[in-house]
Scaffold this motif. Sequence first.
Motif, PDB file in Angstrom:
ATOM      1  N   ASP A   1       0.833  -1.206   0.000  1.00 51.65           N
ATOM      2  CA  ASP A   1       0.000   0.000   0.000  1.00 51.65           C
ATOM      3  C   ASP A   1       0.868   1.256   0.000  1.00 51.65           C
ATOM      4  O   ASP A   1       0.571   2.235  -0.682  1.00 51.65           O
TER       5      ASP A   1
ATOM      6  N   ARG B   1       2.306   1.615  -3.497  1.00 50.02           N
ATOM      7  CA  ARG B   1       1.271   1.932  -4.491  1.00 50.02           C
ATOM      8  C   ARG B   1       0.778   3.377  -4.408  1.00 50.02           C
ATOM      9  O   ARG B   1       0.447   3.985  -5.409  1.00 50.02           O
ATOM     10  N   PHE B   2       0.733   3.936  -3.192  1.00 51.76           N
ATOM     11  CA  PHE B   2       0.148   5.265  -3.016  1.00 51.76           C
ATOM     12  C   PHE B   2       1.194   6.359  -2.788  1.00 51.76           C
ATOM     13  O   PHE B   2       0.878   7.422  -2.260  1.00 51.76           O
TER      14      PHE B   2
ATOM     15  N   LYS C   1       0.734  10.393  -2.880  1.00 46.42           N
ATOM     16  CA  LYS C   1      -0.636  10.745  -2.480  1.00 46.42           C
ATOM     17  C   LYS C   1      -0.630  11.401  -1.100  1.00 46.42           C
ATOM     18  O   LYS C   1       0.251  11.147  -0.283  1.00 46.42           O
TER      19      LYS C   1
ATOM     20  N   LEU D   1      -5.486   7.290   3.201  1.00 45.55           N
ATOM     21  CA  LEU D   1      -5.491   8.331   2.189  1.00 45.55           C
ATOM     22  C   LEU D   1      -6.318   9.494   2.712  1.00 45.55           C
ATOM     23  O   LEU D   1      -7.323   9.308   3.387  1.00 45.55           O
TER      24      LEU D   1
END
Length: 152
Positions: free
Chosen positions: A92, A95-96, A99, A148
Amino acid sequence: MEHSIEHKVTAIVEPLIQEKGLELVDVEYIKEGAHWYLRLFIDKEGGVDLDDCTNVSHAVSEALDRDDPIPQAYMLEVSSPGLERPLKKDEDFERFKGKLVSTHLHAPFQGYKDFTGYLVGLVNDEIVLEYEGEQVSIPRSLVQKTHLALEF
C-alpha cells in the motif's frame, strides 16, 4: 481478543477474496451498541461495485459458518474502503506514493500525534512523509493508522 479474531478471519477469507481478483484491504471486528460487526473492506483496480460486495459476502459467509472463528453472533458487512482507504500492507505504501495521507500515532512523535503529508514511501520500517516542506520519518511502531486523505 478482537485482534486475534481479525487475524483468524483474514486467514480464512483472504484466499477466497483473492480468487475473485479482489484485494482484502482491511478487517474490522467491532462492537457498536449491543451488536458485533465484522467488516471486510475490499478493493480492485477501478474500484468495487455492489456485485463484488455481494459475491464476496456469500463466499465469505459460507467459509466463516464452516470454520466458525467467532464465538458470538455478529453482522457481516462487505464494502469498499472508500476514498480515505487505510494503508496497512507494505505494498500500500508503495502503491500510493505521492498521495496525500494522514497518519495518527499511539504516542506523540516530535510533539505531534497526527501528521498529514505526501507519502514518500516506507523506508526501514518508517513511514516517510513530505510534511510542511520537510521529510518526516515516522517509526511504524508508533502508528495507529494511516489512510489516504482527501485533497480540497
